[in-house]
Structure formats: C-alpha cells, structure tokens
Design a protein around this motif. Structure first.
Motif, short mmCIF file in Angstrom:
data_model
loop_
_atom_site.label_atom_id
_atom_site.label_comp_id
_atom_site.label_asym_id
_atom_site.label_seq_id
_atom_site.Cartn_x
_atom_site.Cartn_y
_atom_site.Cartn_z
N SER A 123 46.40 35.05 34.97
CA SER A 123 45.29 34.46 35.73
C SER A 123 43.97 34.53 34.97
CB SER A 123 45.14 35.17 37.07
OG SER A 123 44.78 36.54 36.88
N HIS A 124 43.99 35.20 33.81
CA HIS A 124 42.77 35.38 33.01
C HIS A 124 41.66 36.00 33.85
CE1 HIS A 124 44.63 32.97 29.85
NE2 HIS A 124 44.90 32.05 30.75
N SER A 125 42.04 36.98 34.65
CA SER A 125 41.09 37.60 35.57
C SER A 125 41.09 39.12 35.42
CB SER A 125 41.44 37.23 37.02
OG SER A 125 40.60 37.91 37.93
N ASP A 126 39.88 39.70 35.48
CA ASP A 126 39.73 41.15 35.47
C ASP A 126 39.74 41.73 36.87
OD1 ASP A 126 39.48 41.53 32.65
OD2 ASP A 126 37.45 40.75 32.76
N LEU A 127 39.96 40.88 37.87
CA LEU A 127 39.91 41.34 39.25
C LEU A 127 40.74 40.43 40.14
CD1 LEU A 127 38.55 43.30 41.30
CD2 LEU A 127 36.76 41.58 41.56
N ILE A 128 41.71 41.04 40.83
CA ILE A 128 42.48 40.33 41.85
C ILE A 128 42.41 41.19 43.11
CG2 ILE A 128 44.70 39.30 42.45
CD1 ILE A 128 45.42 39.36 39.47
N PRO A 129 41.48 40.91 44.03
CA PRO A 129 41.24 41.78 45.18
C PRO A 129 42.51 42.14 45.94
CG PRO A 129 39.57 40.07 45.09
CD PRO A 129 40.60 39.72 44.04
N GLY A 130 42.66 43.44 46.20
CA GLY A 130 43.81 43.95 46.92
C GLY A 130 45.06 44.09 46.09
N VAL A 131 45.01 43.62 44.83
CA VAL A 131 46.17 43.70 43.93
C VAL A 131 45.82 44.50 42.69
CG1 VAL A 131 47.83 42.40 42.53
CG2 VAL A 131 47.09 41.50 44.76
N TYR A 132 44.77 44.07 42.01
CA TYR A 132 44.33 44.72 40.78
C TYR A 132 42.81 44.81 40.81
CZ TYR A 132 42.65 44.75 35.95
OH TYR A 132 41.95 45.03 34.81
N GLU A 133 42.27 46.03 40.66
CA GLU A 133 40.83 46.25 40.84
C GLU A 133 40.11 46.61 39.55
OE1 GLU A 133 39.23 45.48 43.44
OE2 GLU A 133 40.80 45.28 44.97
N GLY A 134 40.57 46.06 38.41
CA GLY A 134 39.77 46.13 37.19
C GLY A 134 39.99 47.33 36.29
N GLN A 186 41.13 59.25 40.03
CA GLN A 186 41.68 58.32 41.02
C GLN A 186 41.45 56.89 40.58
OE1 GLN A 186 39.65 56.10 43.00
NE2 GLN A 186 41.42 55.16 44.02
N ASP A 187 42.50 56.07 40.68
CA ASP A 187 42.36 54.63 40.49
C ASP A 187 43.20 53.91 41.53
OD1 ASP A 187 41.17 52.67 38.25
OD2 ASP A 187 43.06 51.83 38.98
N TYR A 188 42.83 52.69 41.83
CA TYR A 188 43.56 51.92 42.84
C TYR A 188 45.01 51.69 42.43
CZ TYR A 188 44.51 48.12 46.16
OH TYR A 188 45.05 47.34 47.15
N ASN A 189 45.22 51.43 41.13
CA ASN A 189 46.54 51.05 40.64
C ASN A 189 47.27 52.19 39.95
OD1 ASN A 189 44.84 48.16 40.18
ND2 ASN A 189 46.83 48.01 41.20
N SER A 190 48.53 52.39 40.31
CA SER A 190 49.34 53.44 39.69
C SER A 190 49.63 53.12 38.23
CB SER A 190 50.65 53.62 40.47
OG SER A 190 51.41 52.42 40.49
N THR A 191 49.76 51.84 37.89
CA THR A 191 49.99 51.45 36.50
C THR A 191 48.84 51.91 35.61
OG1 THR A 191 51.27 49.52 37.20
CG2 THR A 191 50.42 49.51 34.93
N VAL A 192 47.63 51.79 36.11
CA VAL A 192 46.45 52.22 35.34
C VAL A 192 46.52 53.72 35.08
CG1 VAL A 192 43.93 52.49 35.42
CG2 VAL A 192 44.98 50.34 36.15
N ILE A 193 46.86 54.51 36.10
CA ILE A 193 46.96 55.96 35.93
C ILE A 193 48.01 56.31 34.88
CG2 ILE A 193 47.63 58.12 37.04
CD1 ILE A 193 44.87 57.29 37.89
#
Length: 346
Positions: A123-134, A186-193
């Motif tokens: 999506s070429h996006s740094d933000l997908i609300p509720g899915v990926y938070e940057g 803490q981060d929204y996404n487990s993949t980021v952690i």
C-alpha cells in the motif's frame, strides 16, 4: 440476560376503523385525517437527528470494539543469537538498530503473522489505522526526544520506565543505558516487537567488553549482527508487550505488584484524535503519582488531524494532567517536546 418483546398489530382492524371514520366525517376532515396519517408515517420513517446520531455513535463504538487488539507479553528467547539471526544492523546516534529496509524485504510467513509488512509495502503506507500503526519506521520526533533527554539530563537511575508506542525502542534503550531499574516496551504490533524492538535491545545490550575489543581494531564495525553476548542483568530489567493501549494497560494493572512508571516516553503517538481517549486513560492509569511523561510530536499532522494544540486542549478538558512545552524544534515541520504530569504532583 436479553429480553425481546414482540407486539402483533391487527392491521385489518385498524384499516376498517380508519375507513369507517372517513365515511362519517366531512370532506375537510377526511383531508386533514389523511395528511395527519401521512405525517405520522413520515415521522416513523425518518428518525430524529438525536436518534440518528445515537445510532451512529453506537455503530462506531461497536466497530471500534471489534478492532481492539488484545495485549500480549513477549518472552525473551534463551538463545539470543536467534533474535539477531539474519538481521542487518545500522547505527544512529550511537545506538544499533535493525535496518528496516531489509526487514521489509525479508520478513514474511510466520515472522509477519499479522501481515503488516506486506500490507505496508503493497500500500506504500506508513500507517494503516487499526492494522499497522507505524512501528516499522523510526520517526524524526524520536531523535528530537533523544536529544532533549540528553540536553535536559533527565535522570533514569533506578527509575521505572515505559517506552509507549516504542517501535524501534530507541527511547527505552536510552533509559536502559541510563541505568533504569526497569524498562518496558510497548507497540501496537507484535511483529514490530519480535522483529525490530527485541533485536535492537539485544544488540545494544551486547557486553561492553566485546564493544571495547571492536573499538581497539582499525576495521570499521560490521553491519552484520555480532554474536550475542548480552548481559543477563540488563535483559532481566526488560519486558515487552504488544496490543492496543487500553488492553496493555489492563494487563499491566493486573500484574502484582501493579506496574506504575516514574517516566513514560512516547513519540509521534498523538497523530490521530480518535486515539486520545485511550492514550490519556493509559497515562492516567500507569503513571506514578509524581511521575513524568515526555512526549514528542509534530505540531500538526496533516491528513490525520492530530497535533500538539488539539491534544493539549483534550488534556485540559479532562482536568487530570498539567502540560508544559519544554522544547520547540523549528527545522522542517515544527515539532515539540511536551512534559506531562498529574495536577496534584510535586
């Protein structure tokens, strides 16, 4: 327990009564009665603005509840070399961090169970609300806050620290290097952690003896991860969490003893006004009575609507915290560092 009430109406009976009434009344009364019936039908078909607004709010709340990401604590693997396996490291402001462009190219399958890497790239996006938070990107306000923590000589020794919305975790790593007693990430996404935060913490906890030997050589440091020789003492002071703020706050509050933080560090987390309530409540629940929040933000986030002034107004209306802008950065988009504390704190 839910109760449902069903009322049956005999439409034929009402129709017969209406017909009988129209036969007995004058032509003028017939017209008035017909118009009145039409008006009543229109009112039933078009709910009032208040009812429509209430219905919209209920639907929005339901949608929001369905999107809440559950909290999860991430364990630290015993074999730290697996954490750094296939990771390419870079250095910024003296801290090692995973090269994010490599993560975007190589993270797939189980490592991207949430699908955030593939969705962000496609999506070429740094933000997908509720899915990926940057969290796959290191945002510029993180560096602003790192500079401020150094300039202001913020004391971390023996403090409990939360890096909220941590992403790469650089702010929490600064606290670790400052001898904080405990640092939680803490981060929204487990993949980021799993793919970014934890590897960065491990890489920066590599023993000083190994780093010292590297400094004595004339060769430049390798970008490939070195064999992990992390200090168990340092990592024992760390915990890692993913999930939506309110869920993580609830998880931490249920811990015994309940976690309260002397310092909460957070950067680029007020871009979306829809998140202000959850962020405010999380700070109110997790900050120690005399603690401090250091928040870095752009003055305004174009296209999303959030920003410093709007968040200050939100806090003022809640009447729980006091705020102070302790630094303003004018290069490029204007940015600020905000200090937040309880109104009744020392």
């Amino acid at each position: 327990m839910d109760f449902q009430f069903n009322f049956a109406v005999d439409e034929n009976e009402n129709s017969e009564a209406d017909a009988h009434f129209l036969l007995l009344c004058s032509p003028e009364q017939k017209q008035e009665s017909t118009e009145e019936s039409r008006g009543t039908a229109d009112l039933a078909a078009k709910p009032s603005p208040k009812l429509a607004a209430a219905k919209h709010q209920d639907e929005a709340a339901l949608k929001k509840n369905l999107c809440v990401k559950a909290a999860k604590e991430h364990s630290i693997p015993q074999d730290l070399n697996k954490v750094l396996e296939n990771k390419v490291m870079e250095t910024v402001l003296g801290l090692s961090h995973v090269k994010l462009s490599v993560v975007e190219r190589t993270c797939s399958g189980d490592a991207d169970s949430e699908g955030i890497v593939s969705q962000s790239v496609s999506s070429h996006s740094d933000l997908i609300p509720g899915v990926y938070e940057g969290g796959l990107k290191i945002w510029e306000c993180t560096f602003d806050l790192m500079d401020y923590l150094s300039e202001a000589e913020i004391e971390f020794t023996n403090k409990t620290v939360l890096d909220l919305g941590c992403g790469a975790g650089l702010l929490g790593i600064v606290a670790l290097q400052g001898k904080a007693a405990r640092v939680h990430f803490q981060d929204y996404n487990s993949t980021v952690i799993d793919e970014i935060t934890l590897p960065n913490v491990v890489a920066n906890c590599i023993s000083e003896s190994r780093s010292g030997r590297d400094r004595k050589t004339s060769n430049p440091p390798s970008k490939r991860a070195r064999k992990a020789e992390s200090s168990p003492d340092v990592l024992s002071r760390c915990r890692f969490f993913s999930g939506e703020w309110s869920q993580v706050s609830q998880l931490l509050s249920n811990c015994k003893p309940c976690s309260k933080y002397d310092i909460i560090l957070t950067s680029e987390t007020i871009y979306n006004p829809d998140y202000y309530s959850a962020l405010h409540d999380t700070l109110a629940q997790l900050l120690d009575g005399n603690g401090r929040v250091y928040l870095a933000s752009k003055v305004h986030y174009f296209g999303v609507g959030g920003g410093v002034c709007l968040f200050e107004k939100f806090i003022e209306d809640k009447n729980v915290f006091r705020t102070s802008l302790v630094k303003t950065i004018d290069q490029g988009l204007q940015r600020c560092i905000m200090e937040i504390s309880f109104k009744n704190s020392c």
